[in-house]
Design a protein around this motif. Structure first.
Motif, short mmCIF file in Angstrom:
data_model
loop_
_atom_site.label_atom_id
_atom_site.label_comp_id
_atom_site.label_asym_id
_atom_site.label_seq_id
_atom_site.Cartn_x
_atom_site.Cartn_y
_atom_site.Cartn_z
N ARG A 272 -4.89 9.59 -2.80
CA ARG A 272 -5.55 8.30 -2.72
C ARG A 272 -4.63 7.29 -2.06
NH1 ARG A 272 -9.08 11.18 -4.03
NH2 ARG A 272 -10.38 11.16 -5.89
N ILE A 273 -5.25 6.20 -1.58
CA ILE A 273 -4.47 5.05 -1.14
C ILE A 273 -4.45 4.10 -2.33
CG2 ILE A 273 -4.30 3.16 0.52
CD1 ILE A 273 -4.11 5.92 1.84
N GLY A 274 -3.31 3.53 -2.62
CA GLY A 274 -3.24 2.64 -3.77
C GLY A 274 -2.26 1.50 -3.54
N ARG A 275 -2.27 0.58 -4.50
CA ARG A 275 -1.29 -0.49 -4.50
C ARG A 275 -0.69 -0.58 -5.88
NH1 ARG A 275 -1.90 -4.01 -0.09
NH2 ARG A 275 -3.76 -3.47 1.08
N VAL A 276 0.59 -0.88 -5.91
CA VAL A 276 1.29 -0.92 -7.17
C VAL A 276 1.62 -2.37 -7.51
CG1 VAL A 276 3.57 -0.53 -6.13
CG2 VAL A 276 3.14 0.20 -8.45
N PHE A 277 1.38 -2.76 -8.76
CA PHE A 277 1.67 -4.12 -9.22
C PHE A 277 2.59 -4.04 -10.43
CE2 PHE A 277 -2.46 -4.25 -7.12
CZ PHE A 277 -2.24 -5.25 -6.18
N PHE A 278 3.80 -4.57 -10.25
CA PHE A 278 4.79 -4.52 -11.33
C PHE A 278 4.50 -5.58 -12.37
CE2 PHE A 278 7.08 -3.22 -7.39
CZ PHE A 278 7.15 -1.87 -7.69
N PHE A 279 4.98 -5.33 -13.61
CA PHE A 279 4.80 -6.31 -14.68
C PHE A 279 5.93 -7.34 -14.68
CE2 PHE A 279 2.81 -2.49 -16.80
CZ PHE A 279 1.52 -2.89 -16.49
N LEU B 157 -6.35 2.00 -7.17
CA LEU B 157 -6.65 3.02 -6.17
C LEU B 157 -7.91 2.69 -5.39
CD1 LEU B 157 -5.95 6.12 -8.41
CD2 LEU B 157 -4.37 4.97 -6.84
N ASP B 158 -8.00 3.24 -4.16
CA ASP B 158 -9.19 2.99 -3.34
C ASP B 158 -10.41 3.71 -3.89
OD1 ASP B 158 -8.16 5.51 -2.71
OD2 ASP B 158 -8.72 5.39 -0.60
N LYS B 159 -10.21 4.85 -4.55
CA LYS B 159 -11.33 5.61 -5.12
C LYS B 159 -10.89 6.17 -6.46
CE LYS B 159 -11.78 8.48 -1.70
NZ LYS B 159 -12.20 9.71 -1.05
N SER C 93 5.27 6.79 1.23
CA SER C 93 5.02 5.53 1.92
C SER C 93 3.79 5.69 2.80
CB SER C 93 6.24 5.10 2.73
OG SER C 93 6.66 6.17 3.54
N TYR C 94 3.11 4.57 3.02
CA TYR C 94 1.86 4.61 3.76
C TYR C 94 2.13 5.11 5.18
CZ TYR C 94 -2.70 3.21 5.36
OH TYR C 94 -3.95 3.23 5.87
N SER C 95 3.14 4.55 5.79
CA SER C 95 3.50 4.97 7.14
C SER C 95 4.95 4.57 7.39
CB SER C 95 2.58 4.27 8.14
OG SER C 95 3.00 4.54 9.45
N PRO C 96 5.80 5.49 7.81
CA PRO C 96 5.56 6.92 7.99
C PRO C 96 5.40 7.62 6.63
CG PRO C 96 7.90 6.44 8.18
CD PRO C 96 7.21 5.12 8.00
N PRO D 289 0.83 -1.21 0.00
CA PRO D 289 0.00 0.00 0.00
C PRO D 289 0.87 1.26 0.00
CG PRO D 289 0.01 -1.01 2.17
CD PRO D 289 0.79 -1.92 1.27
N LEU D 290 0.39 2.28 -0.68
CA LEU D 290 1.13 3.54 -0.71
C LEU D 290 0.15 4.70 -0.86
CD1 LEU D 290 0.96 4.18 -3.96
CD2 LEU D 290 2.90 2.64 -4.04
N ARG D 291 0.67 5.89 -0.68
CA ARG D 291 -0.13 7.11 -0.87
C ARG D 291 0.21 7.70 -2.22
NH1 ARG D 291 -2.17 8.43 4.25
NH2 ARG D 291 -1.17 7.08 5.80
N PHE D 292 -0.85 8.00 -2.94
CA PHE D 292 -0.70 8.44 -4.33
C PHE D 292 -1.25 9.86 -4.42
CE2 PHE D 292 -2.98 8.62 -8.48
CZ PHE D 292 -1.91 8.43 -9.35
#
Ligand code: GDP
Ligand code: MG
Length: 632
Positions: free
Chosen positions: A302-309, A326-328, A342-345, A292-295
């Protein structure tokens, strides 16, 4: 109209940004949020000044590091100039570095370094700080930028700073007018008596009072009731200006920071996008697949997740391609820049560029070939459309090109024209581009299919368009396939004969045996008179049903036999039926089916379909139980 530019400030907290803006503009940017309710003209965190040359500069200032990062992201992508503020007494600090990294990620173009509080240090110290800053900006867009030392207390260096800003402002190229209007909202509030007001920097294009607008990604439609730019009412606001818009027919609650004001239907809303992503060399750890990361894009977070190819993690300093979920939804387009933290910190770890706001669904995630495709899309608008054409055998509508790239219809047309000229694309109609290679594959498939069909069914004039489409290009819509066929007819590949398609050299040729069959069929139908054979009965009289059907189809097409419901009827029989109908009408004015049946010496089974056929031919007309001749 005077040139407008946006100037961003960046730098560690308490290094004197707000004070500097006040010293330059006389405007107070750091006020209580409640004040904004007083009117559209009070723009929190924003001030403006007219430079000596007449260029109007809007200056961004935001209190606090966190809000600062968000707002810098909002403005940075379109910032024309950056003032990197470093307090002479403290020198470069961690936030100075993070801001510089963000600006770098967002393709900061030009700016200068301002050493503030120089009244607090001596010349020797000032030189040390200068050296340190210069070393820190090495390799960034501020490498070699002017350094101006100022003091807000003594006023020292302020004129020199204005002159330096003015010189850089001259280099700011005119705004790109090929892109449509876009204003990422960073502030929305209600003003009593006016209603909803939104505010932000105009990223591109222009908006006028009275324009219909859309609030993306929500898809709400509204109208611009009034506009302010830099606190003054205006008729039109253009790229590079800070604007406040009074929107009609829309509730404040329906809008949030991060939404984007655009003209309707010009920008896509998406929750899944392909990106080029870079992890900063300073990132504390690798970026894991699916983490999870902040985009941050425009003013949206947004909160999102990244998926590499092609990998399971991205190392600090590396760049690759990925799908982001993305979450929204957000509203964005090809080429938009973003930052990830980064999501946290919450620390800035990287950023990148949107390369497809609406990628196709993928069945599997780890497909290294996707990275190659993505790399092509990242290169340029034209390369993007080329790669997209490869994914879309059913064609790419020009309207979609404009929306994915967020360009005007004219610009989309130019891109299409360049692809047509270079032979990559092919247009069968004015609205859709096809990949030329694909068009050639369809041509080959059509020729092969027709060759086979003509060989197997030599008595058939050709294959129906619909049968050809489902055999060769089921992915194309019937109108698009029709357009493609017309093109192939024009260049002599095929001949279109009403609803069937054939190869140009194909002609129906009856062998002696088939000619005999044809004669037998005609004789059979003629002899049967008003008791005609039905289709199955007739075909059953021949050794090869399919072949017989082709002979019969040919006779029907040529008008030598007629199909009346399930019966095969000779034209002479129809002529006799007409004559009987005429005679009955002369005698009685009209006639019933029974009267016709008796006169023709046949049964109901044949009489009813024959009469309906006469109706269909327009010879007779039915009124209840009786028929009469159609007049005229
Ligand atoms: P910001 O957080 O970067 O916006 O910093 P501020 O503008 O709020 O300034 C932080 C503190 O530094 C305030 O107390 C200012 O009065 C002070 N300051 C700003 N500029 C100068 C300067 O040129 N000289 C001196 N002596 N103090 C300054
Ligand atoms: Mg401040």
């Amino acid at each position: 109209m005077a040139k407008h530019i946006i100037v961003g400030t960046a730098g560690h907290v308490d290094h004197g940004k707000t004070t500097l803006i006040r010293a330059l503009t006389g405007m107070e940017t750091d006020r209580h949020p409640e004040e904004r309710e007083r009117g559209m003209s009070i723009d929190l965190g924003f001030a403006h000044l007219t430079l000596p040359s007449g260029i109007v500069a809007g200056l961004v200032d935001v209190p606090g590091h966190e809000r600062f990062v968000h707002n810098m992201l909002a403005g940075a992508a379109e910032m024309d100039m950056v003032l990197l503020v470093v307090a002479a007494d403290e020198g470069v600090m961690p936030q100075t570095v993070e801001h510089l990294e963000i600006l770098q990620l967002l393709h900061g173009k030009r700016g200068l370094i301002v050493l503030t509080k120089c009244d607090l240090v001596d010349d020797e110290w000032l030189e040390l700080v200068k050296d340190d800053v210069q070393a820190k900006v090495k390799g960034t867009f501020l490498d070699g930028a002017p350094i101006v030392a100022v003091s807000a207390v003594t006023g020292e260096g302020l004129n020199e700073l204005l002159a330096a800003m003015d010189a850089i402002a001259q280099e700011v190229p005119p705004k790109d007018v090929s892109r449509p209007f876009r204003l990422p909202i960073d502030d929305a509030f209600v003003k009593a008596g006016f209603g909803t007001i939104v505010r932000g920097a105009v990223f591109s294009g222009a908006v006028r009072v009275g324009d219909e607008v859309e609030i993306a990604p929500k898809g709400l439609v509204s109208r611009v009731r009034s506009l302010h730019a830099y606190g003054n009412p205006v008729e039109v606001a253009v790229a590079g200006q800070r604007a406040a818009m009074n929107l009609s027919g829309i509730e404040r609650e329906g809008i949030e920071r991060g939404d984007v004001v655009v003209h309707p239907d010009t920008l896509l809303a998406t929750q899944r996008l392909d990106v080029q992503v870079q992890l900063l060399a300073s990132a504390p750890r690798p970026l894991k697949d699916g983490a999870p990361l902040r985009f941050y894009i425009g003013t949206a977070e947004r909160i999102g997740r990244v998926f590499f190819f092609d990998r399971n993690e991205l190392q600090p300093g590396e760049t690759t391609f990925a799908e982001l979920r993305l979450d929204k939804p957000v509203a964005c387009a090809w080429g938009d820049l973003f930052v990830i933290r980064s999501y946290s910190p919450m620390v800035t770890i990287g950023g990148g560029k949107v390369i497809d706001p609406y990628p196709r669904q993928r069945r599997r995630r780890k497909v290294p070939a996707e990275a190659g495709q993505a790399a092509q899309k990242a290169r340029s608008e034209t390369e993007f459309v080329t790669a997209w054409l490869h994914e879309r055998p059913d064609g790419v509508p020009l309207k979609d090109i404009a929306r994915r790239l967020f360009v005007s219809p004219e610009r989309a047309r130019q891109i299409a024209d360049s692809l047509l000229q270079s032979g990559v694309a092919f247009a069968v109609d004015r609205q859709t581009l096809l990949l030329r290679d694909q068009v050639e594959r369809w041509r080959t498939a059509i020729v092969t299919t027709l060759q086979r069909f003509h060989a197997e069914r030599p008595l058939r004039r050709g294959l129906s368009k619909e049968a050809l489409r489902s055999a060769v290009a089921p992915e194309l819509s019937p109108p698009l396939f029709e357009a493609l066929l017309q093109h192939f007819e024009q260049d002599g590949t095929v001949v279109i004969d009403r609803e069937v398609v054939r190869l140009p050299h194909h002609a129906v040729h009856l062998t002696d045996e088939w000619r005999q069959w044809a004669e037998r069929m005609e004789r059979r139908a003629k002899d049967a008179g008003f008791s005609p054979p039905d289709l199955d009965e007739l075909l059953a009289e021949f050794p090869d049903r399919e072949q017989a059907m082709d002979v019969l189809t040919l006779l029907i097409e040529q008008g030598q036999l007629l199909r009346v419901a399930e019966f095969i009827v000779h034209p002479a029989t129809i002529e006799r039926a007409k004559a009987i109908a005429q005679q009955l009408c002369e005698q009685h004015g009209s006639f019933t089916a029974s009267q016709f049946r008796e006169a023709a010496q046949t049964t109901r089974k044949y009489a009813v379909p024959l009469l309906e056929f006469l109706d269909h031919l327009g010879v007779t007309v039915r009124r209840g139980d009786v028929r009469m001749l159609r007049k005229g």
